[in-house]
Design a protein around this motif. Structure first.
Motif, PDB file in Angstrom:
ATOM      1  N   UNK A 182       0.842  -1.207   0.000  1.00  0.00           N
ATOM      2  CA  UNK A 182       0.000   0.000   0.000  1.00  0.00           C
ATOM      3  C   UNK A 182       0.871   1.248   0.000  1.00  0.00           C
ATOM      4  N   UNK A 183       1.923   1.239   0.849  1.00  0.00           N
ATOM      5  CA  UNK A 183       2.834   2.390   0.925  1.00  0.00           C
ATOM      6  C   UNK A 183       3.541   2.609  -0.406  1.00  0.00           C
ATOM      7  N   UNK A 184       4.007   1.516  -1.022  1.00  0.00           N
ATOM      8  CA  UNK A 184       4.768   1.623  -2.270  1.00  0.00           C
ATOM      9  C   UNK A 184       3.907   2.183  -3.406  1.00  0.00           C
ATOM     10  N   UNK A 185       2.601   1.975  -3.347  1.00  0.00           N
ATOM     11  CA  UNK A 185       1.715   2.540  -4.362  1.00  0.00           C
ATOM     12  C   UNK A 185       1.745   4.068  -4.376  1.00  0.00           C
ATOM     13  N   UNK A 186       2.210   4.657  -3.271  1.00  0.00           N
ATOM     14  CA  UNK A 186       2.313   6.113  -3.200  1.00  0.00           C
ATOM     15  C   UNK A 186       3.699   6.618  -3.623  1.00  0.00           C
ATOM     16  N   UNK A 187       4.533   5.707  -4.169  1.00  0.00           N
ATOM     17  CA  UNK A 187       5.886   6.079  -4.597  1.00  0.00           C
ATOM     18  C   UNK A 187       5.910   7.234  -5.595  1.00  0.00           C
ATOM     19  N   UNK A 188       5.013   7.291  -6.594  1.00  0.00           N
ATOM     20  CA  UNK A 188       5.069   8.412  -7.545  1.00  0.00           C
ATOM     21  C   UNK A 188       4.940   9.779  -6.870  1.00  0.00           C
ATOM     22  N   UNK A 189       4.005   9.892  -5.915  1.00  0.00           N
ATOM     23  CA  UNK A 189       3.855  11.154  -5.180  1.00  0.00           C
ATOM     24  C   UNK A 189       5.090  11.442  -4.339  1.00  0.00           C
ATOM     25  N   UNK A 190       5.594  10.394  -3.666  1.00  0.00           N
ATOM     26  CA  UNK A 190       6.764  10.569  -2.812  1.00  0.00           C
ATOM     27  C   UNK A 190       7.977  11.021  -3.592  1.00  0.00           C
ATOM     28  N   UNK A 191       8.229  10.391  -4.729  1.00  0.00           N
ATOM     29  CA  UNK A 191       9.400  10.736  -5.534  1.00  0.00           C
ATOM     30  C   UNK A 191       9.239  12.110  -6.166  1.00  0.00           C
ATOM     31  N   UNK A 192       8.007  12.480  -6.514  1.00  0.00           N
ATOM     32  CA  UNK A 192       7.760  13.840  -7.014  1.00  0.00           C
ATOM     33  C   UNK A 192       8.209  14.861  -5.964  1.00  0.00           C
ATOM     34  N   UNK A 193       7.835  14.619  -4.704  1.00  0.00           N
ATOM     35  CA  UNK A 193       8.231  15.529  -3.632  1.00  0.00           C
ATOM     36  C   UNK A 193       9.724  15.528  -3.370  1.00  0.00           C
ATOM     37  N   UNK A 194      10.347  14.342  -3.447  1.00  0.00           N
ATOM     38  CA  UNK A 194      11.784  14.228  -3.173  1.00  0.00           C
ATOM     39  C   UNK A 194      12.624  14.932  -4.238  1.00  0.00           C
TER      40      UNK A 194
END
Length: 412
Positions: A182-194
């Motif tokens: 579930x957490x990994x599904x949010x990777x695109x948003x996370x990497x956008x922020x990073x």
């Protein structure tokens, strides 16, 4: 909106991550102030991965060990051998490249107060103390050496437990694995922020003055990833290594590049090992262990920056001494996770081989922090993707031997 969401979910995770990466770069260049709030996505993503990873590793390892049946062999000996070989070859390549393309640094002042390990004995002592760390404290501080040690002990003591107890351990580890998905599904948003935060904060221009140093560092890491590691894999599996190499780089290396944390990338690597159909008894131990001792990128960083300091001070170094540096860098890299500050703070230990004083060594560490935006990203991508690569290599090599043996028996 619902149709758009369905179309988004149909895309592979890698494609979604690339979209997030592009959006983050565009926002950082076009509207750095207006889009600043999106940095929270990066912090939340990395925080969630770091939060779930320690407890996931603890239950996966203890569950796998408790379920292990007598006579069922794992590949841990081969995996550890590959980890050490890969790290040593990375250090050796970095030393050779540093001789061919010598780099010098412009050293300043102001970083002498950073604490660093005093010697190899201190690094090894820190590792041993981490093994016997309080288990609750180990989980809280994400001390993976301690987590592994206690998980192994719990798993071994649960081997004779009731079947219901073992089933509970399996259920908990499966639930944690699903939470990670579930957490990994949010990777695109996370990497956008990073990526937005990295570009908006440091900018591209700040790195230009260190272009040659970065070129040597990144060049070495790319050579390890695309030439040395494939050769190692080919020697073991005797078939084209690049499909496996590129898959590990694509599905593990990309997320590791942006999270810049081997620990945070452990759940990603676990999921990839499952997709590759690897033995859970092996990868549930080898992946968290790799995040601790499989440090080819760290070995490159330690070797290149140490020899850059040597070149800057005009110290003459023969290749024999440089070879010793490769061994020292390998040992130091394996202990990097046990020292606050990671690979950069092990540079004073390496340069002490050449009699360089600590105040100068800490200035080299300061340079490392300046280029850390790229250096640490490439280093982590190499380290973490290689954990899966070597775990898979050991298992595929074992399968190849078994198939060969079966063929020979059929002919006989």
């Amino acid at each position: 909106m619902l149709t758009l969401h369905k179309q988004w979910n149909k895309l592979s995770l890698v494609k979604r991550i690339i979209i997030g990466l592009i959006v983050g770069i565009i926002l950082a260049l076009v509207a750095p102030e207006a889009a600043k709030p999106i940095t929270i996505f990066g912090s939340l993503f990395v925080g969630a991965l770091k939060g779930i990873a320690p407890i996931l590793v603890f239950f996966l390892v203890s569950s796998a060990i408790s379920q292990h049946k007598k006579g069922h062999e794992t590949n841990m000996t081969s995996v550890i051998g590959l980890y050490l070989l890969g790290t040593f070859l990375a250090a050796l390549v970095a030393v050779i490249v540093s001789f061919i393309f010598p780099v010098t640094l412009t050293l300043g002042a102001g970083v002498e107060d950073v604490a660093a390990p005093g010697g190899v004995v201190e690094v090894l002592k820190a590792l041993l103390l981490n093994v016997v760390d309080n288990p609750v404290k180990a989980l809280f501080n994400a001390n993976y050496i301690g987590i592994l040690a206690w998980a192994l002990m719990l798993g071994m003591t649960l081997k004779n437990a009731a079947a219901s107890t073992k089933l509970m351990m399996v259920n908990v580890s499966d639930a944690l694995t699903e939470m990670v998905r579930i957490v990994i599904n949010f990777a695109p948003l996370g990497i956008m922020g990073l990526v937005f935060d990295a570009i908006a904060t440091s900018g591209i221009g700040a790195l230009l003055s260190y272009g040659k140093l970065l070129a040597v560092l990144i060049g070495c890491m790319l050579f390890i990833a695309l030439v040395v590691n494939p050769i190692i894999v080919y020697v073991y599996i005797r078939s084209n290594p690049y499909p496996l190499v590129f898959r590990c780089l694509r599905e593990s290396g990309i997320t590791a590049f942006f999270t810049r944390s081997s620990a945070a990338n452990i759940p990603v690597n676990m999921a990839l090992c499952e997709e590759l159909g690897l033995d859970k008894d092996t990868y549930s131990v080898s992946i968290p262990l790799g995040a601790t001792i499989n440090m080819a990128g760290a070995a490159v960083t330690i070797s290149v920056l140490s020899l850059a300091a040597v070149n800057t001070l005009g110290i003459s170094v023969d290749f024999g001494t440089a070879f010793i540096l490769s061994i020292l860098a390998t040992i130091s890299a394996c202990g990097a996770s046990g020292v606050a500050g990671g690979s950069l703070l092990l540079i004073p230990l390496a340069v002490s081989l050449f009699g360089i004083p600590n105040d100068v060594a800490m200035q080299v560490v300061g340079v490392g922090f300046i280029i850390g935006v790229l250096q640490d990203s490439f280093e982590t991508a190499l380290n973490s993707s290689t954990d899966v690569l070597f775990t898979a290599t050991a298992e595929f090599a074992k399968r190849r031997k078994e198939e060969t043996a079966a063929s020979v028996n059929e002919l006989a």
